[in-house]
Design a protein around this motif. Structure first.
Motif, PDB file in Angstrom:
ATOM      1  N   ASP A  77      43.174  20.642  48.004  1.00  0.00           N
ATOM      2  CA  ASP A  77      42.016  21.022  48.926  1.00  0.00           C
ATOM      3  C   ASP A  77      40.901  21.836  48.110  1.00  0.00           C
ATOM      4  O   ASP A  77      41.030  22.594  47.184  1.00  0.00           O
ATOM      5  N   SER A  78      39.895  21.289  48.205  1.00  0.00           N
ATOM      6  CA  SER A  78      38.432  21.831  47.474  1.00  0.00           C
ATOM      7  C   SER A  78      38.270  23.141  47.825  1.00  0.00           C
ATOM      8  O   SER A  78      38.143  24.098  46.945  1.00  0.00           O
ATOM      9  N   ALA A  79      38.597  23.873  48.783  1.00  0.00           N
ATOM     10  CA  ALA A  79      38.575  25.294  49.112  1.00  0.00           C
ATOM     11  C   ALA A  79      39.390  26.067  48.076  1.00  0.00           C
ATOM     12  O   ALA A  79      39.075  27.098  48.015  1.00  0.00           O
ATOM     13  N   GLU A  80      40.643  25.477  47.964  1.00  0.00           N
ATOM     14  CA  GLU A  80      41.608  26.340  47.232  1.00  0.00           C
ATOM     15  C   GLU A  80      41.007  26.193  45.691  1.00  0.00           C
ATOM     16  O   GLU A  80      41.499  27.078  44.929  1.00  0.00           O
ATOM     17  N   LEU A  81      40.288  25.351  45.323  1.00  0.00           N
ATOM     18  CA  LEU A  81      39.692  25.544  44.112  1.00  0.00           C
ATOM     19  C   LEU A  81      38.500  26.480  43.846  1.00  0.00           C
ATOM     20  O   LEU A  81      38.316  26.985  42.623  1.00  0.00           O
ATOM     21  N   THR A  82      38.053  26.923  44.894  1.00  0.00           N
ATOM     22  CA  THR A  82      36.934  27.918  44.747  1.00  0.00           C
ATOM     23  C   THR A  82      37.412  29.460  45.427  1.00  0.00           C
ATOM     24  O   THR A  82      37.338  30.308  44.622  1.00  0.00           O
ATOM     25  N   TRP A  83      38.206  29.577  46.478  1.00  0.00           N
ATOM     26  CA  TRP A  83      38.594  30.673  46.970  1.00  0.00           C
ATOM     27  C   TRP A  83      39.843  31.373  46.129  1.00  0.00           C
ATOM     28  O   TRP A  83      39.861  32.513  45.824  1.00  0.00           O
ATOM     29  N   THR A  84      40.671  30.433  45.645  1.00  0.00           N
ATOM     30  CA  THR A  84      41.806  30.992  44.861  1.00  0.00           C
ATOM     31  C   THR A  84      41.494  31.962  43.588  1.00  0.00           C
ATOM     32  O   THR A  84      41.860  32.842  43.427  1.00  0.00           O
ATOM     33  N   PRO A  85      40.624  31.473  42.871  1.00  0.00           N
ATOM     34  CA  PRO A  85      40.104  31.802  41.568  1.00  0.00           C
ATOM     35  C   PRO A  85      39.227  33.386  42.045  1.00  0.00           C
ATOM     36  O   PRO A  85      39.590  34.489  41.218  1.00  0.00           O
ATOM     37  N   LEU A  86      38.584  33.099  43.033  1.00  0.00           N
ATOM     38  CA  LEU A  86      37.761  34.196  43.518  1.00  0.00           C
ATOM     39  C   LEU A  86      38.784  35.170  43.941  1.00  0.00           C
ATOM     40  O   LEU A  86      38.486  36.591  43.716  1.00  0.00           O
TER      41      LEU A  86
END
Length: 158
Positions: free
Chosen positions: A26-35
């Motif tokens: 999921d593209s959201a996991e590529l942004t929110w997880t590192p944050l």
């Protein structure tokens, strides 16, 4: 993996408007997880600075130039780190706005902590490197360059 399992995985993936299968991640996991990891890092660093300053057990040269500024900044940084973690968990505001606000505040806090500790020679510039690296990973190119220029300008007069 056998072909039956591959077909099950392929069929579970959602389709976009054109009927094409989207990627497994999921593209959201590529942004929110590192944050989220960056929020945990910020919380750990802010807690270390705030507890060290509040108890008076600071390592040299932390807070040697202006202890009051160091204490105030470290307490504000801890409060911001806790707020950022809560907002990250709620995923509000949007990702880009949240990442930009967090990186901006990290640059300001690191600059103030560095000033309170005697300037560039204090070694606190490492926190700017970590912040700018996170900004480069989380935000698009020009935004990351803006934050690098901001950090450079803020530390020019140290």
């Amino acid at each position: 993996m056998n072909t039956a399992a591959a077909k099950v995985i392929a069929n579970r993936r959602p389709t976009n408007g054109a009927g094409l299968k989207s990627p497994l991640v999921d593209s959201a996991e590529l942004t929110w997880t590192p944050l989220g990891y960056f929020c945990l890092y910020r919380l750990a660093v802010a807690t270390f600075f705030a507890v060290s300053a509040a108890t008076g057990h600071l390592l040299r040269p932390l807070g040697t130039y202006d202890f009051g500024l160091f204490l105030l900044t470290s307490m504000a940084y801890l409060a911001f780190a806790a707020l950022a973690a809560v907002l990250h968990w709620q995923r509000r505001p949007a990702f880009t706005a949240q990442a930009m606000i967090q990186i901006f505040f990290d640059i300001v806090a690191a600059t103030l902590l560095m000033h309170a500790s005697g300037g560039i020679g204090s070694g606190l510039g490492v926190f700017l490197i970590v912040t700018l690296a996170a900004g480069g990973l989380l935000l698009p190119g020009r935004t990351a360059l803006f934050f690098a220029a901001l950090a450079t300008g803020g530390n020019r007069h140290q």
